[in-house]
Design a protein around this motif. Structure first.
Motif, mmCIF file in Angstrom:
data_model
loop_
_atom_site.group_PDB
_atom_site.id
_atom_site.type_symbol
_atom_site.label_atom_id
_atom_site.label_comp_id
_atom_site.label_asym_id
_atom_site.label_seq_id
_atom_site.Cartn_x
_atom_site.Cartn_y
_atom_site.Cartn_z
ATOM 1 N N PHE A 286 30.896 22.854 4.790
ATOM 2 C CA PHE A 286 29.628 23.549 4.647
ATOM 3 C C PHE A 286 29.044 23.319 3.258
ATOM 4 N N ILE A 287 29.901 23.428 2.239
ATOM 5 C CA ILE A 287 29.433 23.224 0.861
ATOM 6 C C ILE A 287 28.913 21.798 0.693
ATOM 7 N N LEU A 288 29.638 20.829 1.254
ATOM 8 C CA LEU A 288 29.202 19.427 1.149
ATOM 9 C C LEU A 288 27.856 19.237 1.826
ATOM 10 N N MET A 289 27.637 19.930 2.941
ATOM 11 C CA MET A 289 26.346 19.820 3.628
ATOM 12 C C MET A 289 25.229 20.345 2.730
ATOM 13 N N VAL A 290 25.471 21.469 2.086
ATOM 14 C CA VAL A 290 24.468 22.048 1.194
ATOM 15 C C VAL A 290 24.178 21.084 0.041
ATOM 16 N N ILE A 291 25.243 20.473 -0.518
ATOM 17 C CA ILE A 291 25.065 19.523 -1.626
ATOM 18 C C ILE A 291 24.231 18.330 -1.170
ATOM 19 N N THR A 292 24.529 17.843 0.039
ATOM 20 C CA THR A 292 23.780 16.699 0.575
ATOM 21 C C THR A 292 22.293 16.996 0.617
ATOM 22 N N ILE A 293 21.947 18.172 1.169
ATOM 23 C CA ILE A 293 20.530 18.511 1.313
ATOM 24 C C ILE A 293 19.900 18.692 -0.058
ATOM 25 N N ALA A 294 20.607 19.360 -0.968
ATOM 26 C CA ALA A 294 20.068 19.570 -2.313
ATOM 27 C C ALA A 294 19.858 18.241 -3.024
ATOM 28 N N ALA A 295 20.837 17.334 -2.921
ATOM 29 C CA ALA A 295 20.739 16.035 -3.599
ATOM 30 C C ALA A 295 19.594 15.213 -3.038
ATOM 31 N N ALA A 296 19.319 15.387 -1.747
ATOM 32 C CA ALA A 296 18.251 14.593 -1.137
ATOM 33 C C ALA A 296 16.886 15.002 -1.658
ATOM 34 N N LYS A 297 16.765 16.257 -2.093
ATOM 35 C CA LYS A 297 15.467 16.722 -2.581
ATOM 36 C C LYS A 297 15.171 16.217 -3.983
ATOM 37 N N VAL A 298 16.202 15.744 -4.680
ATOM 38 C CA VAL A 298 16.028 15.293 -6.065
ATOM 39 C C VAL A 298 15.880 13.775 -6.065
ATOM 40 N N ASN A 299 14.874 13.267 -6.743
ATOM 41 C CA ASN A 299 14.725 11.808 -6.880
ATOM 42 C C ASN A 299 15.542 11.356 -8.078
ATOM 43 N N LEU A 300 16.729 10.842 -7.789
ATOM 44 C CA LEU A 300 17.630 10.483 -8.875
ATOM 45 C C LEU A 300 17.196 9.195 -9.560
ATOM 46 N N PRO A 301 17.505 9.064 -10.848
ATOM 47 C CA PRO A 301 17.135 7.829 -11.560
ATOM 48 C C PRO A 301 18.088 6.694 -11.211
ATOM 49 N N GLY A 302 17.657 5.483 -11.479
ATOM 50 C CA GLY A 302 18.490 4.316 -11.195
ATOM 51 C C GLY A 302 19.637 4.202 -12.178
ATOM 52 N N VAL A 303 20.674 3.480 -11.749
ATOM 53 C CA VAL A 303 21.851 3.267 -12.597
ATOM 54 C C VAL A 303 22.113 1.781 -12.640
ATOM 55 N N LEU A 304 22.256 1.196 -13.810
ATOM 56 C CA LEU A 304 22.528 -0.240 -13.973
ATOM 57 C C LEU A 304 21.523 -1.053 -13.151
#
Lengths: 231, 148
Positions: free
Chosen positions: B30-48
């Motif tokens: 359940f916690i992982l599901m919440v993290i997935t949805i939260a992470a999807a809402k954030v536009n993360l910056p590129g790496v390398l």
């Protein structure tokens, strides 16, 4: 040597779940479980090909796929995920009941699983009817209103929605079949049939099928509903 | 017969998993599901060399893989299964990786977009190839006497 090996005879105990062709119960259990996993591997192949198709076309049409995915309802998808995860837990509790030969635990938790599956299908029904209303089902009557697909190319949108209905629809069919199998299992437990009461493994095998259904959704949800914006 | 809460002699061969293990796993999922949805809402910056989109996608798929691993390892009982069961469980996913190698076909060579037509628009149909006569398509190369 005798042509027929009698092995470790269990004295023909009619309540023993051990069948005569197996050496011991561990071997029998392993055979059943490996057999079920073989079927699940074929299911991985079934869905795997569709995931490959999704990967290829999403990669080719990243922007348009992202625009189309905005038409999907993340709330409904999230609730569906939650419901399926809980149903997986319910199934595992039912299997534990089967291991402990507790009929009420089995029937209770299987009823919870059925309720979760039904909830999933009802939410899917509302999602799909909304899509049909917006004419997002691929075919000759696909919408010509670009606003309905979030500004994406209409042909690519048909590709996206073809994949969406194909994959989530196939998954929904699997949920429905799961509900039917659970119904049969519940009737067998309710009637106290020896095949499920004396041996927990049949119940566990049905449980494995349901966990697979959950696994597919675990991947479908982020791929369709949580697509990152291409930039 | 076995009316007590503990199973009869044939059931001592398998391991009954404690409820708490299942509860812990469910909470983790359940916690992982919440993290997935939260992470999807954030536009993360590129790496390398990876763009932000790819980073987001990798995180989403990574979390999905962890969830899948938890379901397979605990809920499907592979943790307490025999080695053969573990191999069988792995087999499906080995195949899955192999079939994705088909993508190598698309990455290693360019391909022409096939001509297509607009469904529902009559004039957009592709032109038919000119119709040849039977003799034109199947010339008599073996000197067979044709019966008249």
């Amino acid at each position: 040597m005798a042509a027929i090996a009698h092995g470790h005879d269990h004295g023909h105990d009619p309540d023993s779940p051990l069948h005569h062709q197996f050496e011991d119960i561990e071997q029998q259990n392993e055979s059943y479980i490996v057999g079920m996993w073989t079927f699940l591997v074929t299911e991985v192949m079934f869905f795997g090909a569709l995931f490959l198709m999704y990967t290829l076309y999403r990669w080719t049409y990243q922007e348009d796929f992202w625009r189309c995915h905005n038409m999907l309802d993340v709330t409904k998808g999230g609730i569906n995920t939650m419901v399926l995860l809980f149903s997986s837990f319910a199934v595992v509790m039912a299997v534990q009941g089967a291991q402990l030969k507790k009929k009420l635990q089995v029937l209770g938790w299987l009823a919870v699983t059925q309720a979760c599956a039904l909830t999933f299908l009802v939410i899917k029904y509302f999602e799909y009817t909304h899509k049909f209303h917006d004419r997002l089902y691929p075919g000759v009557n696909f919408t010509d209103n670009v606003a309905n697909v979030g500004g994406a190319n209409l042909n690519v949108s048909q590709l996206f929605f073809g994949l969406y209905f194909g994959m989530t629809g196939l998954h929904g069919v699997h949920v429905l079949i799961g509900m039917l199998i659970f119904s049969i299992l519940m009737v067998m437990w309710a009637k106290g049939k020896k095949i499920v009461v004396n041996d927990f493994v049949p119940t566990e095998m049905v449980g494995l099928y349901w966990h697979f259904v959950d696994l597919v959704w675990i991947f479908l949800f982020p791929l369709f509903y949580l697509m990152p914006k291409p930039h | 017969m076995a009316s007590s809460s503990h199973a009869s002699h044939t059931d001592h061969h398998h391991h009954v998993v404690p409820t708490f293990t299942y509860v812990k796993t469910f909470i983790a999922l359940f916690i992982l599901m919440v993290i997935t949805i939260a992470a999807a809402k954030v536009n993360l910056p590129g790496v390398l060399f990876l763009s932000g989109t790819v980073v987001n996608q990798l995180i989403a798929l990574g979390i999905a893989t962890i969830k899948a691993a938890l379901v397979i390892w605990v809920f499907m009982g592979v943790r307490w299964g025999t080695t053969l069961t573990k191999i069988w469980a792995a087999a499906g996913f080995v195949w899955f990786i192999l079939i994705f190698l088909i993508l190598a076909d698309y990455t290693t060579r360019s391909y022409e977009q096939a001509q297509s037509f607009e469904p529902g628009v009559k004039e957009s149909a592709l032109p038919r190839a000119p119709i040849k006569s039977f003799q034109e398509e199947n010339p008599n190369r073996n000197n067979v006497r044709i019966r008249q």
